[in-house]
Design an enzyme around this catalytic site. Structure first.
Site, PDB file in Angstrom:
ATOM      1  N   ILE A 149     -22.746  -4.800   8.304  1.00  0.00           N
ATOM      2  CA  ILE A 149     -22.881  -3.360   8.156  1.00  0.00           C
ATOM      3  C   ILE A 149     -21.650  -2.773   7.452  1.00  0.00           C
ATOM      4  O   ILE A 149     -20.527  -2.838   7.962  1.00  0.00           O
ATOM      5  CB  ILE A 149     -23.098  -2.678   9.522  1.00  0.00           C
ATOM      6  CG1 ILE A 149     -24.234  -3.382  10.288  1.00  0.00           C
ATOM      7  CG2 ILE A 149     -23.408  -1.198   9.329  1.00  0.00           C
ATOM      8  CD1 ILE A 149     -25.555  -3.456   9.535  1.00  0.00           C
ATOM      9  N   THR A 150     -21.865  -2.176   6.279  1.00  0.00           N
ATOM     10  CA  THR A 150     -20.794  -1.624   5.447  1.00  0.00           C
ATOM     11  C   THR A 150     -20.315  -0.281   5.991  1.00  0.00           C
ATOM     12  O   THR A 150     -21.110   0.538   6.432  1.00  0.00           O
ATOM     13  CB  THR A 150     -21.299  -1.452   4.006  1.00  0.00           C
ATOM     14  OG1 THR A 150     -21.779  -2.703   3.520  1.00  0.00           O
ATOM     15  CG2 THR A 150     -20.188  -0.958   3.088  1.00  0.00           C
ATOM     16  N   GLY A 178     -10.258 -22.221 -18.643  1.00  0.00           N
ATOM     17  CA  GLY A 178      -9.485 -22.533 -17.443  1.00  0.00           C
ATOM     18  C   GLY A 178      -8.870 -21.301 -16.812  1.00  0.00           C
ATOM     19  O   GLY A 178      -8.751 -21.207 -15.583  1.00  0.00           O
ATOM     20  N   GLU A 209     -29.354  -4.819  -0.079  1.00  0.00           N
ATOM     21  CA  GLU A 209     -30.425  -3.839  -0.354  1.00  0.00           C
ATOM     22  C   GLU A 209     -31.734  -4.517  -0.759  1.00  0.00           C
ATOM     23  O   GLU A 209     -32.541  -3.956  -1.490  1.00  0.00           O
ATOM     24  CB  GLU A 209     -30.005  -2.843  -1.441  1.00  0.00           C
ATOM     25  CG  GLU A 209     -28.699  -2.117  -1.174  1.00  0.00           C
ATOM     26  CD  GLU A 209     -28.856  -1.012  -0.159  1.00  0.00           C
ATOM     27  OE1 GLU A 209     -29.930  -0.909   0.459  1.00  0.00           O
ATOM     28  OE2 GLU A 209     -27.891  -0.250   0.022  1.00  0.00           O
ATOM     29  N   THR A 224     -33.102  -8.814  -1.259  1.00  0.00           N
ATOM     30  CA  THR A 224     -32.822  -9.945  -2.138  1.00  0.00           C
ATOM     31  C   THR A 224     -33.662  -9.873  -3.414  1.00  0.00           C
ATOM     32  O   THR A 224     -34.629  -9.106  -3.504  1.00  0.00           O
ATOM     33  CB  THR A 224     -33.131 -11.258  -1.429  1.00  0.00           C
ATOM     34  OG1 THR A 224     -34.555 -11.298  -1.148  1.00  0.00           O
ATOM     35  CG2 THR A 224     -32.351 -11.403  -0.126  1.00  0.00           C
TER      36      THR A 224
END
Length: 395
Positions: A160-161, A353, A376, A378
């Site tokens: 949960i953001t 590289g 939100e 897949t």
């Protein structure tokens, strides 16, 4: 037929870009390295009006009418071009924090929570995903029982953001509140203020990317909140979160465009400056064609994103349907997120590289990109939504 943003939107883009270059760019590497959430940045974003773009003036918002959601996407793209973590903080803060309250809340709920949220003095979160219920949101196991005048919540949420910052004020949680007549679970949305007894914010995750974004698991142990904390109608939580996700998918698409744009700009610079075999590597078709393909992907992703944002604004004005927005949001999110992942792979290859070294930003871009294909909904879920929108008999 127009394919350009308005002059006002372009002016706004420049304002946000200048802000991102001054307030975010100098600190990104350190924040990423330390997994530091820049809480002091949030009120600065609020002062710029970024959290209030879609909110009415009566709650402290900008009160924009035409193009408000498009303005939000412009801001997310420009922040995401510099740092994806800051971009998702805004995206989730508005799309998952403010919008559900603004769309489904009572006047009392709006007056209580929105003034601090739209000015960046506080953040809100949306608790949908669970350890065993991600894309299958109907499998929600968190329960809320109405006991007297209180909801009693038990269960857990994951990923949960904006849920554990020191300025997080409230989390809206989906929970089973009963059973429907057809036997399916009744899902409702309930607002849980930060600090409520029984509401436990778990330690922050160790993540592949988005290191300076705030992400936690949440646990509810006999957590009691007043009955009036129900958000919207009882039993309508599932449909409410679907509408919330449509907006969120367009916002994630804008975030992906910002990342792809950053990859393009970094690759252009490096291909001009890096010399091998006596000439810039961009003089070689093997490199030049990769950068050219990247430019095409950025252009396509941006057009799909802003078409979806425009449809969302038109829907808000009653001129387009929710179904049109849902289809456009899924198309934009699917294409843009996958294009962003491919863009980071291309940019890393152009850098050779050096692209594998953390001293160069493309390494961070590469780590940040993958979640765009997951959050939100897949890519598989987007393809399911699109297929259904095409009228196919998809189970």
């Amino acid at each position: 037929m127009a394919f350009e943003l308005s002059a006002e939107h372009e002016d706004f883009r420049r304002v946000v870009r200048d802000f991102a270059q001054a307030e975010v760019a100098p600190y990104v590497e350190q924040w990423d390295r330390d997994a530091h959430f820049p809480v002091d940045l949030v009120p600065k974003m609020g002062d710029l009006g970024l959290f209030g773009l879609v909110a009415p003036e009566e709650y402290g918002g900008a009160g924009l009418q035409d193009g408000a959601f498009t303005s939000l996407c412009v801001a997310i793209e420009e922040l995401g071009r510099v740092d994806q973590s800051v971009g998702i903080t805004l995206s989730a803060g508005v799309g998952l924090g403010i919008n559900p309250i603004l769309t489904f809340g009572t006047q009392e709920q709006k007056q209580r929570w929105l003034p601090d949220l739209v000015t960046g003095r506080a953040l809100a979160a949306f608790g949908l995903t669970e350890p065993e219920a991600g894309s299958d949101a109907g499998a929600t196991r968190t329960r809320a029982e109405l006991v007297g005048e209180e909801w009693v919540l038990s269960g857990a949420k994951a990923f949960i953001t904006n849920s554990g910052t020191e300025i997080t004020s409230v989390v809206t949680v989906t929970a089973r509140t009963g059973e429907r007549p057809d036997g399916r679970p009744e899902i409702s949305a309930i607002m849980v203020p930060a600090g409520t007894p029984g509401f436990v914010v778990e330690p922050a995750y160790r993540k592949l990317g988005w290191h300076s974004s705030d992400t936690h698991g949440l646990t509810f142990e006999a957590c009691r909140v007043p009955a009036e904390n129900l958000l919207g109608e009882r039993g309508r939580g599932f449909s409410q979160f679907l509408a919330t996700l449509d907006d969120g998918r367009i916002a994630i698409s804008a975030l992906a465009v910002g990342l792809a744009q950053a990859c393009l700009e970094a690759s252009q610079r490096y291909a001009r400056e890096r010399v091998a075999f006596g000439r810039p590597i961009g003089a070689n078709q093997g490199v030049a064609f990769q950068v050219a393909d990247l430019a095409v992907a950025v252009e396509a992703a941006r057009l799909l994103t802003y078409k979806a944002a425009w449809l969302r604004d038109e829907h808000g004005a009653g001129r387009r349907t929710a179904e049109e927005v849902r289809q456009a949001a899924a198309v934009a999110k699917l294409y843009s997120s996958e294009a962003a992942v491919a863009a980071t792979r291309t940019a890393t290859q152009v850098f050779g590289g050096n692209g594998f070294m953390e001293e160069y930003p493309v390494a961070r871009f590469y780590r940040d990109a993958k979640i765009l294909e997951i959050g939100e909904g897949t890519s598989e879920v987007q393809r399911l939504v699109i297929s259904r929108g095409l009228g196919l008999p998809v189970d």
